[in-house]
Write an enzyme that holds these catalytic residues in place. Structure first.
Site, PDB file in Angstrom:
ATOM      1  N   GLU A 114     -49.089  15.519   0.566  1.00 15.54           N
ATOM      2  CA  GLU A 114     -49.073  14.460   1.200  1.00 15.54           C
ATOM      3  C   GLU A 114     -49.747  14.198   2.547  1.00 15.54           C
ATOM      4  O   GLU A 114     -50.298  13.143   2.941  1.00 15.54           O
ATOM      5  CB  GLU A 114     -46.940  14.199   1.572  1.00 15.54           C
ATOM      6  CG  GLU A 114     -46.978  12.958   1.952  1.00 15.54           C
ATOM      7  CD  GLU A 114     -45.275  12.635   1.840  1.00 15.54           C
ATOM      8  OE1 GLU A 114     -44.572  13.480   2.998  1.00 15.54           O
ATOM      9  OE2 GLU A 114     -44.721  12.254   0.998  1.00 15.54           O
ATOM     10  N   GLU A 145     -33.080   7.877  -2.303  1.00 12.53           N
ATOM     11  CA  GLU A 145     -31.660   9.248  -2.389  1.00 12.53           C
ATOM     12  C   GLU A 145     -31.165   9.454  -2.547  1.00 12.53           C
ATOM     13  O   GLU A 145     -29.660   9.881  -2.709  1.00 12.53           O
ATOM     14  CB  GLU A 145     -33.257  10.152  -3.542  1.00 12.53           C
ATOM     15  CG  GLU A 145     -34.253   9.495  -4.196  1.00 12.53           C
ATOM     16  CD  GLU A 145     -35.036   8.827  -3.822  1.00 12.53           C
ATOM     17  OE1 GLU A 145     -35.445   8.440  -2.504  1.00 12.53           O
ATOM     18  OE2 GLU A 145     -36.013   8.695  -4.677  1.00 12.53           O
ATOM     19  N   LYS A 171     -34.459  11.391   8.222  1.00 14.18           N
ATOM     20  CA  LYS A 171     -35.190  10.786   9.449  1.00 14.18           C
ATOM     21  C   LYS A 171     -34.792   9.550   8.874  1.00 14.18           C
ATOM     22  O   LYS A 171     -34.345   9.483  10.266  1.00 14.18           O
ATOM     23  CB  LYS A 171     -36.860  11.729   9.638  1.00 14.18           C
ATOM     24  CG  LYS A 171     -37.666  10.749  10.726  1.00 14.18           C
ATOM     25  CD  LYS A 171     -38.694  11.312  10.215  1.00 14.18           C
ATOM     26  CE  LYS A 171     -40.121  10.429  11.480  1.00 14.18           C
ATOM     27  NZ  LYS A 171     -41.210  10.584  11.186  1.00 14.18           N
ATOM     28  N   LYS A 176     -41.725   2.565  -4.381  1.00  9.16           N
ATOM     29  CA  LYS A 176     -40.705   2.393  -4.091  1.00  9.16           C
ATOM     30  C   LYS A 176     -40.714   0.745  -4.031  1.00  9.16           C
ATOM     31  O   LYS A 176     -39.715  -0.105  -4.102  1.00  9.16           O
ATOM     32  CB  LYS A 176     -40.571   3.057  -1.869  1.00  9.16           C
ATOM     33  CG  LYS A 176     -40.734   4.092  -1.840  1.00  9.16           C
ATOM     34  CD  LYS A 176     -40.288   4.604  -0.934  1.00  9.16           C
ATOM     35  CE  LYS A 176     -40.476   5.788  -0.835  1.00  9.16           C
ATOM     36  NZ  LYS A 176     -40.635   5.997   1.359  1.00  9.16           N
ATOM     37  N   HIS A 189     -48.298  36.447 -16.402  1.00 12.41           N
ATOM     38  CA  HIS A 189     -47.847  37.004 -17.853  1.00 12.41           C
ATOM     39  C   HIS A 189     -47.838  35.425 -18.216  1.00 12.41           C
ATOM     40  O   HIS A 189     -46.656  34.690 -19.580  1.00 12.41           O
ATOM     41  CB  HIS A 189     -46.609  37.497 -18.103  1.00 12.41           C
ATOM     42  CG  HIS A 189     -46.120  38.210 -18.003  1.00 12.41           C
ATOM     43  ND1 HIS A 189     -46.911  39.102 -19.032  1.00 12.41           N
ATOM     44  CD2 HIS A 189     -46.119  38.901 -16.417  1.00 12.41           C
ATOM     45  CE1 HIS A 189     -46.346  40.702 -18.036  1.00 12.41           C
ATOM     46  NE2 HIS A 189     -46.154  40.193 -16.758  1.00 12.41           N
ATOM     47  N   GLY A 195     -41.783  14.165   8.659  1.00 12.37           N
ATOM     48  CA  GLY A 195     -40.768  14.849   7.923  1.00 12.37           C
ATOM     49  C   GLY A 195     -41.386  15.820   7.224  1.00 12.37           C
ATOM     50  O   GLY A 195     -40.532  16.856   7.481  1.00 12.37           O
ATOM     51  N   ARG A 196     -42.504  16.014   6.894  1.00  9.54           N
ATOM     52  CA  ARG A 196     -42.962  17.429   6.113  1.00  9.54           C
ATOM     53  C   ARG A 196     -42.872  18.453   7.325  1.00  9.54           C
ATOM     54  O   ARG A 196     -43.564  19.367   6.802  1.00  9.54           O
ATOM     55  CB  ARG A 196     -44.128  17.053   5.258  1.00  9.54           C
ATOM     56  CG  ARG A 196     -45.480  16.554   6.126  1.00  9.54           C
ATOM     57  CD  ARG A 196     -46.244  16.150   5.095  1.00  9.54           C
ATOM     58  NE  ARG A 196     -47.574  15.436   5.786  1.00  9.54           N
ATOM     59  CZ  ARG A 196     -46.960  13.788   5.877  1.00  9.54           C
ATOM     60  NH1 ARG A 196     -45.854  12.878   5.297  1.00  9.54           N
ATOM     61  NH2 ARG A 196     -48.782  13.348   5.429  1.00  9.54           N
TER      62      ARG A 196
END
Ligand code: F6P
Length: 588
Positions: free
Chosen positions: A391, A251, A245, A550, A422, A305-306
């Site tokens: 978030e 990254e 966005k 950041k 398990h 974004g999410r």
């Protein structure tokens, strides 16, 4: 009602829709000359909250099994259907009165108004002064949605037309790489919301995907991750979707640059950008990167974004399953949107899920919430929900900037139920933590393999039942005696084998995993999270907490290679020690 004030360059939006909280006096300085005084009531001071607190004292000592025994229609009374989804919430520590009291809390916090505000583009993101209009992306009503007096639907539709054209070209082998070969592999380069939603949905809908296409995801800057994917693909037939966005996430941009250089060495620079498209709200930055204008897909700052998988961020999904099925995905979400807007609180699936979550989070002190799908297709659903929920609601400040004194969003965790049985289900059954669980299953499998699917469903229902029922000390004891243990041995072992039960779970039964049902399921959780944030009076649409790390990164990065010991002395001794250890091992 909303009041805007302006002081110097600072716009502050005071949302009086929070007026359910007004009563204690508070002051807000919003500039050198302007001081606003309003009266606030903390959420926990509301009469409706206090009533729930009292009610909790009664419910806490009661057992769900008694309620089931006394009401043979409990499933009917505490289950809901909306579109392709059935929610069974009968195995919860709730009575009709609990639901009534929780609905009262929702009303006292003006939830109906807040829901209407979400869909009509109010600036709910009060710290970034934006609406959260992801619902417009999936609106199928043909109605206009206005933002700053401009109908935003035409731009949404234009982008969808562009997505259709491009995804058709790739699917029909018409989009060719630099050396004239059709695309066989798609690599999404993105992180957070530009990764988790598309990853979750393409994995969930793989049965609907074109067989000849493979979709891969690169999110982290870990070179092991990047290399793993690059080794799997043929560069001449791979399309890279740079999905960001902001088009400035460290990254994503580093990975995109590395891959651009790697590919340039292989196919040259002439037709290099045949292999790249971008999805962003910052088209100029994508242009600067080298991606041609026609290959840039847009989203807008009013899409969080999410919450962006419904936009062109969903391009990998649209390519894999085709645009018609992508539209079905949107339609499933739209169906849930209408249900959310129209149903009464007591029959409203997202509202009920949210209220039960608040009941446990704030009154039973549950710290976490487990998402346990018994559906391989939903293996990435939990990871997506972690971002969506944590978030959005991992916050400690009200809209008005007050530090709050009640729990907000829980820790979301989980794993496929077969694996969980398990592994961590031991803790769910006998551990000392109170963990509400959502089990997700599908009635029908897309791949009927003998008895596999029935066994899967039976496993899920057995786990939910075991959580409810538990096993008393007495029944463990009598079983052990029957098995021939001595009295002494049986008594000791019986405490180990007894299981408290009375532990809550929801079961979400989808008819089948399809684009439509997945759309509804995801929208259900988005709205659940919205409702919780609305009641907690927090901003579910910002994420300031992620910024500090950041900001600290560039200096640490440069100090890793800096040989001057003196520059490290301003760090805490832990960071300093770790940097020195790194330098020592790397002989820097
Ligand atoms: O750092 C958090 C975050 O901003 C998320 O909210 C977002 O989904 C992610 O980074 C990726 O952002 P972008 O799409 O701008 O690269």
């Amino acid at each position: 009602m909303t009041l805007y004030t302006k002081s110097g360059n600072l716009w502050l939006r005071i949302m009086l829709e929070n007026r359910g909280f007004l009563s204690r006096s508070s002051e807000f300085s919003i500039g050198p000359n302007l001081l606003i005084k309003i009266k606030m009531t903390q959420l926990t001071e509301l009469a409706e909250w206090q009533a729930l607190k009292k009610h909790h004292q009664i419910i806490n000592s009661q057992n769900m099994q008694t309620w089931f025994a006394n009401d043979c229609l409990r499933f009917k009374h505490f289950s809901l259907q909306a579109g392709d989804l059935l929610l069974d919430y009968s195995k919860n520590r709730i009575t009709q009165e609990t639901i009534q009291l929780l609905c009262n809390l929702a009303k006292a916090t003006h939830l109906s108004e807040k829901i209407a505000n979400l869909f009509s583009g109010h600036y709910l993101n009060s710290t970034e002064l934006r609406p959260a209009l992801h619902t417009a992306l999936r609106d199928r009503s043909q109605q206009s949605i206005y933002l700053n007096n401009k109908n935003i639907m035409p731009q949404i539709h234009a982008e969808q037309v562009k997505m259709r054209k491009f995804s058709d070209q790739v699917r029909q082998s018409q989009w060719l790489g630099a050396t004239g070969k059709p695309i066989t592999d798609i690599v999404n380069i993105g992180i957070g919301g530009s990764h988790l939603g598309p990853l979750m949905a393409t994995h969930a809908l793989q049965d609907f995907a074109l067989d000849r296409l493979q979709c891969h995801f690169i999110s982290t800057i870990d070179d092991a991750h990047v290399n793993e994917i690059l080794k799997k693909i043929n560069p001449e037939t791979t399309l890279f979707i740079v999905s960001s966005k902001s088009f400035s996430t460290l990254e994503t941009i580093l990975n995109a640059k590395t891959i651009r250089a790697w590919l340039q060495d292989i196919v040259g620079s002439d037709r290099l950008f045949q292999h790249f498209v971008a999805v962003t709200s910052e088209p100029n930055k994508a242009l600067e990167f080298g991606i041609p204008h026609e290959q840039i897909f847009l989203l807008w700052d009013w899409v969080g974004g999410r919450y962006s998988v419904w936009s062109a961020i969903g391009l990998p999904l649209a390519i894999m399953i085709g645009m018609d099925q992508f539209v079905n995905f949107l339609a499933g979400a739209f169906e849930m949107d209408k249900h959310f807007q129209q149903a009464d609180f007591s029959t409203n699936m997202p509202v009920i899920l949210a209220l039960i979550g608040i009941w446990y989070n704030n009154f039973f002190d549950a710290k976490s919430h487990a998402i346990v799908p018994y559906t391989h297709q939903l293996n990435h659903f939990r990871a997506h929900l972690q971002q969506l929920d944590m978030e959005s609601n991992g916050k400690r400040t009200t809209h008005f900037g007050q530090i709050i004194d009640y729990a907000t969003g829980p820790i979301i965790w989980g794993e496929h139920g077969c694996n969980g049985q398990h592994a961590f289900h031991q803790l769910l059954h006998q551990g000392q933590h109170f963990v509400p669980v959502d089990f997700l299953i599908a009635v029908e499998s897309n791949n009927e393999l003998n008895d596999h699917h029935d066994l899967l469903i039976a496993s899920c229902l057995s786990q939910a039942k075991a959580l409810l029922q538990g096993k008393s000390y007495e029944s463990a004891l009598s079983e052990l005696c029957e098995e021939g243990y001595s009295d002494e041995e049986a008594k000791t072992l019986a405490s180990h084998k007894s299981i408290p039960g009375n532990r809550p779970s929801n079961i979400l039964f989808l008819n089948k995993i399809t684009p439509h049902s997945l759309g509804s399921l995801l929208a259900l959780y988005e709205h659940k999270i919205f409702v919780q944030g609305a009641i907690w009076n927090i901003n579910s649409f910002d994420q300031w907490g992620v910024e500090l790390g950041k900001k600290l990164l560039p200096r640490i990065l440069s100090d890793l290679k800096n040989t001057k010991k003196s520059s490290l002395s301003s760090y805490d001794s832990s960071t300093q020690g770790l940097i020195e250890h790194y330098q020592q091992i790397k002989s820097i």
